[in-house]
Design a protein around this motif. Structure first.
Motif, short mmCIF file in Angstrom:
data_model
loop_
_atom_site.label_atom_id
_atom_site.label_comp_id
_atom_site.label_asym_id
_atom_site.label_seq_id
_atom_site.Cartn_x
_atom_site.Cartn_y
_atom_site.Cartn_z
N PHE A 135 0.83 -1.21 0.00
CA PHE A 135 0.00 0.00 0.00
C PHE A 135 0.86 1.26 0.00
O PHE A 135 1.90 1.31 0.65
N SER A 136 0.38 2.30 -0.68
CA SER A 136 1.11 3.56 -0.73
C SER A 136 0.97 4.37 0.55
O SER A 136 1.79 5.23 0.84
N ASN A 137 -0.06 4.12 1.33
CA ASN A 137 -0.28 4.79 2.60
C ASN A 137 -0.61 3.71 3.64
O ASN A 137 -1.74 3.59 4.08
N GLU A 175 -14.20 0.14 1.19
CA GLU A 175 -13.77 1.17 0.26
C GLU A 175 -12.56 0.63 -0.48
O GLU A 175 -11.77 -0.11 0.09
N VAL A 176 -12.43 1.04 -1.75
CA VAL A 176 -11.28 0.62 -2.55
C VAL A 176 -10.88 1.79 -3.44
O VAL A 176 -11.74 2.56 -3.91
N ARG A 177 -9.57 1.94 -3.65
CA ARG A 177 -9.10 3.00 -4.55
C ARG A 177 -9.74 2.81 -5.92
O ARG A 177 -9.79 1.69 -6.44
N ALA A 178 -10.17 3.91 -6.51
CA ALA A 178 -10.81 3.86 -7.82
C ALA A 178 -9.88 3.29 -8.88
O ALA A 178 -10.35 2.69 -9.86
N SER A 179 -8.57 3.40 -8.71
CA SER A 179 -7.61 2.90 -9.69
C SER A 179 -7.19 1.45 -9.46
O SER A 179 -6.47 0.88 -10.28
N ASN A 180 -7.63 0.83 -8.37
CA ASN A 180 -7.18 -0.51 -8.02
C ASN A 180 -7.99 -1.56 -8.80
O ASN A 180 -8.91 -2.18 -8.26
N GLN A 181 -7.62 -1.75 -10.04
CA GLN A 181 -8.39 -2.64 -10.92
C GLN A 181 -8.41 -4.09 -10.45
O GLN A 181 -9.43 -4.76 -10.58
N ARG A 226 -16.37 8.26 -2.55
CA ARG A 226 -15.87 9.19 -1.53
C ARG A 226 -14.74 9.99 -2.20
O ARG A 226 -13.65 9.48 -2.39
N ASN A 227 -15.06 11.22 -2.58
CA ASN A 227 -14.08 12.07 -3.28
C ASN A 227 -12.88 12.37 -2.40
O ASN A 227 -13.03 12.79 -1.24
N GLY A 228 -11.68 12.15 -2.96
CA GLY A 228 -10.45 12.48 -2.26
C GLY A 228 -10.22 11.71 -0.98
O GLY A 228 -9.49 12.15 -0.10
N LYS A 239 -1.72 10.04 -0.57
CA LYS A 239 -0.47 9.38 -1.00
C LYS A 239 -0.70 8.31 -2.06
O LYS A 239 -0.40 7.14 -1.82
N PRO A 240 -1.16 8.58 -3.22
CA PRO A 240 -1.64 9.85 -3.75
C PRO A 240 -3.12 10.08 -3.45
O PRO A 240 -3.86 9.13 -3.16
N ARG A 241 -3.51 11.33 -3.56
CA ARG A 241 -4.91 11.70 -3.34
C ARG A 241 -5.75 11.01 -4.41
O ARG A 241 -5.43 11.08 -5.61
N GLU A 242 -6.81 10.33 -3.97
CA GLU A 242 -7.64 9.58 -4.92
C GLU A 242 -9.00 9.29 -4.31
O GLU A 242 -9.14 9.18 -3.09
N ASP A 243 -9.98 9.14 -5.19
CA ASP A 243 -11.32 8.78 -4.75
C ASP A 243 -11.37 7.32 -4.32
O ASP A 243 -10.62 6.48 -4.81
N ALA A 244 -12.30 7.05 -3.42
CA ALA A 244 -12.60 5.67 -3.02
C ALA A 244 -13.96 5.31 -3.57
O ALA A 244 -14.88 6.13 -3.58
N LEU A 245 -14.08 4.09 -4.04
CA LEU A 245 -15.39 3.55 -4.39
C LEU A 245 -15.90 2.78 -3.18
O LEU A 245 -15.17 1.97 -2.61
#
Length: 175
Positions: free
Chosen positions: A35-37, A116-122, A139-141, A145-151
């Motif tokens: 994980f990045s954070n 919740e999961v990072r929007a980019s975590n395919q 959930r916006n922002g 690390k990096p800033r990203e939306d959560a689904l």
């Protein structure tokens, strides 16, 4: 923790066991790489002591290969952290760990599971989607690390998700 390559291609079935302090070094190592954070040791210690928590590790041939951390509130269970050793991903371990955890939750009369999961975590999105989770909100922002939306994803363990949402919304109208 052993290098993932020492575990071999043909993993023996893993066993779910409660997460304890003895597991934390391996858990934190997976977390730091995956994980990045990442969570810190103190975050896992808090999770294990929190009311309603259920923290488990997957152990194969004496090696910790993954873990799941979550919290139950009423009939709902929320996954807070879920990971497989990065060197062991894409071997079905995550799918099987998720299947086993959901099975136990079903047996414990859990109605719905959220995460919740990072929007980019395919990879994670495919895993959760194939396991019957539906995206219900953004959930916006949410992440840094990096800033990203959560689904926000949910799965009903009994009946349909829309039935559960209807029940919850009905009880909320009485507030």
């Amino acid at each position: 923790m052993s290098d993932a390559s020492t575990l071999g291609e043909n993993l023996t079935p893993f066993t779910l066991v409660p997460m304890t302090a003895e597991h934390l070094e391996a858990v934190v190592e997976i977390e730091q790489v995956g994980f990045s954070n990442p969570w810190q040791k103190r975050d896992f210690e808090y999770a294990m002591s929190r009311a309603g928590s259920w923290c488990v590790v997957a152990v194969s041939s004496g090696e910790l290969v993954g873990y799941s951390v979550g919290f139950r509130v009423g009939q709902e269970f929320h996954f807070a952290d879920f990971a497989i050793h990065p060197g062991l991903q894409r071997r079905g371990i995550g799918r099987e760990l998720l299947r086993q955890v959901l099975g136990v939750l079903h047996d414990r009369n859990t109605s719905v599971v959220t995460l919740e999961v990072r929007a980019s975590n395919q990879r994670a999105l495919r895993l959760y989607g194939r396991s019957g989770f539906s995206t219900v909100a953004v959930r916006n922002g949410y992440y840094s690390k990096p800033r990203e939306d959560a689904l926000v994803m949910m799965k009903a363990l009994e009946g349909r998700l829309s039935d559960w949402v209807g029940e919850v919304m009905g009880t909320m109208s009485s507030y």
